[in-house]
Design a protein around this motif. Structure first.
Motif, mmCIF file in Angstrom:
data_model
loop_
_atom_site.group_PDB
_atom_site.id
_atom_site.type_symbol
_atom_site.label_atom_id
_atom_site.label_comp_id
_atom_site.label_asym_id
_atom_site.label_seq_id
_atom_site.Cartn_x
_atom_site.Cartn_y
_atom_site.Cartn_z
ATOM 1 N N ALA A 139 49.607 49.849 -14.510
ATOM 2 C CA ALA A 139 48.276 49.520 -15.039
ATOM 3 C C ALA A 139 48.226 48.074 -15.519
ATOM 4 O O ALA A 139 47.212 47.391 -15.334
ATOM 5 C CB ALA A 139 47.908 50.467 -16.172
ATOM 6 N N GLY A 140 49.302 47.595 -16.120
ATOM 7 C CA GLY A 140 49.339 46.203 -16.565
ATOM 8 C C GLY A 140 49.188 45.227 -15.415
ATOM 9 O O GLY A 140 48.435 44.246 -15.507
ATOM 10 N N ALA A 141 49.877 45.490 -14.314
ATOM 11 C CA ALA A 141 49.755 44.621 -13.135
ATOM 12 C C ALA A 141 48.327 44.649 -12.601
ATOM 13 O O ALA A 141 47.770 43.603 -12.252
ATOM 14 C CB ALA A 141 50.743 45.064 -12.058
ATOM 15 N N LEU A 142 47.731 45.830 -12.559
ATOM 16 C CA LEU A 142 46.355 45.938 -12.077
ATOM 17 C C LEU A 142 45.371 45.249 -13.023
ATOM 18 O O LEU A 142 44.431 44.593 -12.572
ATOM 19 C CB LEU A 142 45.983 47.410 -11.885
ATOM 20 N N MET A 143 45.594 45.373 -14.330
ATOM 21 C CA MET A 143 44.728 44.682 -15.293
ATOM 22 C C MET A 143 44.800 43.172 -15.101
ATOM 23 O O MET A 143 43.781 42.480 -15.146
ATOM 24 C CB MET A 143 45.124 45.030 -16.731
ATOM 25 N N ALA A 144 46.009 42.665 -14.890
ATOM 26 C CA ALA A 144 46.167 41.223 -14.661
ATOM 27 C C ALA A 144 45.432 40.802 -13.382
ATOM 28 O O ALA A 144 44.711 39.803 -13.374
ATOM 29 C CB ALA A 144 47.646 40.869 -14.586
ATOM 30 N N LEU A 145 45.594 41.580 -12.318
ATOM 31 C CA LEU A 145 44.907 41.279 -11.063
ATOM 32 C C LEU A 145 43.391 41.327 -11.238
ATOM 33 O O LEU A 145 42.677 40.416 -10.803
ATOM 34 C CB LEU A 145 45.328 42.276 -9.979
ATOM 35 N N PHE A 146 42.897 42.361 -11.887
ATOM 36 C CA PHE A 146 41.455 42.493 -12.080
ATOM 37 C C PHE A 146 40.916 41.386 -12.971
ATOM 38 O O PHE A 146 39.792 40.912 -12.790
ATOM 39 C CB PHE A 146 41.109 43.865 -12.670
ATOM 40 N N SER A 147 41.703 40.949 -13.930
ATOM 41 C CA SER A 147 41.276 39.841 -14.793
ATOM 42 C C SER A 147 41.195 38.534 -14.013
ATOM 43 O O SER A 147 40.267 37.744 -14.215
ATOM 44 C CB SER A 147 42.239 39.680 -15.970
ATOM 45 N N VAL A 148 42.154 38.308 -13.133
ATOM 46 C CA VAL A 148 42.108 37.119 -12.268
ATOM 47 C C VAL A 148 40.840 37.162 -11.417
ATOM 48 O O VAL A 148 40.141 36.153 -11.287
ATOM 49 C CB VAL A 148 43.366 37.024 -11.374
ATOM 50 N N GLU A 149 40.536 38.337 -10.886
ATOM 51 C CA GLU A 149 39.315 38.472 -10.094
ATOM 52 C C GLU A 149 38.080 38.129 -10.923
ATOM 53 O O GLU A 149 37.178 37.426 -10.463
ATOM 54 C CB GLU A 149 39.184 39.898 -9.557
#
Length: 169
Positions: A139-149
């Motif tokens: 979830a942390g990796a996905l949160m970082a990716l979604f935040s970059v988006e």
């Protein structure tokens, strides 16, 4: 490029919500079985508490990641609404960077937690304790990716088309 990222992350967030919903339903069924076993059968299943806790870690983490992508996290917009458009843009970018940093922290420290606890077995389930915590770094990796988006969205001026963003209301 951002359109491909947007399409991919939208699909991923939809699946995260679906998986989290299944986890919530399973946990509810397990807790229901636990209550039934305790009060009707006078025999509480030994595995039910640990299984429901592991499921909760997973579904809460995945739903939180989807929340970053879809923009349905709680936030206070009074200050944002009181400033001009340029300041508002930078406030949104800064908040997405902070959320992304929290995602990276979950990835790193959640990954360490998984690594350190993988050798410990949950006795009632017979699975590694680290497996219960694996949802945190994912979830942390996905949160970082979604935040970059979301930062790219703010910088480009393009809005993610099909998100449920509280800024619309």
């Amino acid at each position: 490029m951002i359109h491909l990222l947007t399409k991919t992350t939208h699909i991923a967030a939809d699946w995260l919500v679906r998986i989290a919903a299944v986890g919530l339903i399973l946990m509810t069924l397990i807790i229901g079985w636990q209550v039934f076993g305790r009060y009707v059968l006078n025999s509480t299943p030994s595995w039910s508490e640990q299984a429901s806790l592991a499921l909760m870690i997973w579904y809460v983490s995945l739903a939180a990641a989807a929340g970053v992508r879809e923009g349905f996290h709680i936030r206070i917009v009074a200050l944002e609404n009181a400033v001009g458009p340029r300041t508002r843009l930078w406030m949104r970018i800064a908040s997405n960077i902070v959320v992304g940093a929290c995602g990276v922290a979950m990835l790193v420290w959640g990954g360490q937690l998984v690594t350190k606890t993988w050798g410990h077995v949950i006795p009632s389930l017979g699975i590694p304790r680290g497996l219960a915590y694996l949802g945190l770094p994912i979830a942390g990796a996905l949160m970082a990716l979604f935040s970059v988006e979301r930062v790219l969205e703010e910088i480009s001026g393009e809005k993610i088309e099909d998100e449920e963003d509280p800024r619309w209301s």
